[in-house]
Design an enzyme around this catalytic site. Structure first.
Site, short mmCIF file in Angstrom:
data_model
loop_
_atom_site.label_atom_id
_atom_site.label_comp_id
_atom_site.label_asym_id
_atom_site.label_seq_id
_atom_site.Cartn_x
_atom_site.Cartn_y
_atom_site.Cartn_z
N HIS A 45 -9.98 -6.26 -18.88
CA HIS A 45 -11.43 -6.25 -19.08
C HIS A 45 -11.76 -5.99 -20.55
O HIS A 45 -11.53 -4.89 -21.06
CB HIS A 45 -12.04 -5.16 -18.19
CG HIS A 45 -13.52 -5.04 -18.29
ND1 HIS A 45 -14.14 -3.93 -18.84
CD2 HIS A 45 -14.51 -5.88 -17.88
CE1 HIS A 45 -15.44 -4.08 -18.76
NE2 HIS A 45 -15.69 -5.26 -18.20
N ASP A 74 -16.11 -12.05 -22.96
CA ASP A 74 -17.55 -12.24 -22.84
C ASP A 74 -17.99 -13.09 -24.02
O ASP A 74 -17.57 -12.84 -25.15
CB ASP A 74 -18.28 -10.89 -22.87
CG ASP A 74 -17.98 -10.03 -21.66
OD1 ASP A 74 -18.01 -10.57 -20.54
OD2 ASP A 74 -17.73 -8.83 -21.84
N HIS A 87 -19.56 -8.37 -25.82
CA HIS A 87 -20.20 -8.11 -24.54
C HIS A 87 -21.72 -8.16 -24.62
O HIS A 87 -22.38 -8.73 -23.75
CB HIS A 87 -19.79 -6.73 -24.01
CG HIS A 87 -20.46 -6.38 -22.72
ND1 HIS A 87 -21.66 -5.68 -22.66
CD2 HIS A 87 -20.14 -6.65 -21.43
CE1 HIS A 87 -22.02 -5.52 -21.41
NE2 HIS A 87 -21.12 -6.10 -20.63
#
Length: 326
Positions: A45, A74, A87
């Site tokens: 992540h 992202d 992000h």
């Protein structure tokens, strides 16, 4: 990449229909039902973001060293139309943009009070590359930069899969950008849609936007698996029998917040042919579990999810037998 890892990714691709890992048509892939996955899938992540500043090449490199099967990106868009890995829509949380460009903010009301934000889409790539994206996390990462999606591809290619997210595509659409086409075109340029390059570097595209995934599937005809992310506000709409059946029309999996997961939901999703990849497992937030390894064990081997997003790739339990020592 070892032969063992290549074989593993190919097997995982067969079970969820990763066209990039199997040279078959997307229509065939969508018809596959979920089968038992020999090994569970580790998605890093934002990279190894418990140990290095998120969405930097340093974080991605560490995720690879810690055995990530996929590395997440992202995606945001610069003023000059370049995809970068970040992000937030804005730069101030994870860079020194306030000091470097102190006057380049937009002031917007939030709960009646003016707030200053430095939006990615207000800066060119050249300007963003001037920013320090590491010191906020730890001084030893001073000088880390915001990477482009191309730079992430170059680093990860052949070592693991890519797991990009179309972030706030409606916001970028209102500003004249077509995020889905930018993503699709770059993946095609890198030959990651099909062929030998794709088999070595599988790609899964995720989004909280059903419309973004529908556009990728229906209009751009992407030959890649698509995962619908689901937060609490989306729960009533998508985590029902009817919602899962609808999601299956344009996606190959769901990615709910971990608090929304129970065994019944996993079974319902698998029954219609959707994979389940909950987010986010991190050592700083494990709830009733004594550590993040134990928490991931429970979701992977008791609830039966297929993969997890984690900030701690080094704590990922590869085998269910590890539960006793978690």
């Amino acid at each position: 990449m070892t032969l063992e890892r290549r074989g593993f990714l190919k097997l995982f691709g067969a079970s969820i229909g990763i066209v990039a890992a199997r040279d078959v048509s997307y229509a065939q892939a969508r018809g596959n039902q979920i089968s038992a996955v020999a090994r569970k899938i580790l998605v890093a992540h934002r990279g190894a973001s418990a140990y290095a500043p998120e969405h930097t090449l340093e974080s991605y490199q560490l995720a690879l060293k810690q055995g990530a099967d996929f590395v997440e990106q992202d995606l945001q868009i610069t003023r000059d139309g370049i995809l970068v890995c970040l992000h937030d829509l804005t730069l101030e949380r994870t860079t020194n943009v306030k000091e470097t460009f102190p006057q380049r903010f937009r002031e917007e009301p939030v709960n009646g009070a003016p707030m200053r934000h430095w939006y990615v889409s207000d800066f060119t790539l050249q300007e963003i590359k001037q920013l320090d994206a590491g010191s906020w996390f730890d001084p030893k990462f001073k000088g880390a930069r915001v990477p482009t999606f191309q730079e992430a591809i170059d680093l990860v290619r052949g070592k693991a899969g890519l797991y990009p997210e179309t972030k706030a595509p409606e916001v970028y659409g209102a500003r004249g950008f077509d995020m889905e086409r930018l993503v699709s075109d770059l993946l095609k340029k890198n030959r990651l849609i099909s062929g030998s390059a794709a088999r070595k570097t599988p790609v899964i595209i995720q989004s909280f936007s059903p419309e973004s995934l529908k556009k990728l599937f229906n209009r751009l005809k992407t030959a890649l698996p698509l995962v619908l992310l689901v937060d609490d506000q989306m729960r009533a709409r998508w985590l029902t029998g009817a919602g899962l059946a609808e999601a299956k029309q344009f996606a190959t999996g769901i990615g709910p917040a971990k608090a929304l997961i129970d065994k019944t939901l996993v079974m319902q999703a698998h029954a219609v042919g959707l994979t389940v990849t909950p987010y986010t497992f991190r050592s700083s937030n494990t709830g009733r579990f004594k550590n993040v390894r134990e928490e991931m064990n429970f979701y992977l081997y008791d609830l039966g999810v297929d993969a997890v997003f984690t900030d701690n790739p080094d704590q990922f339990p590869r085998e269910p037998a590890e539960r006793a020592g978690a």
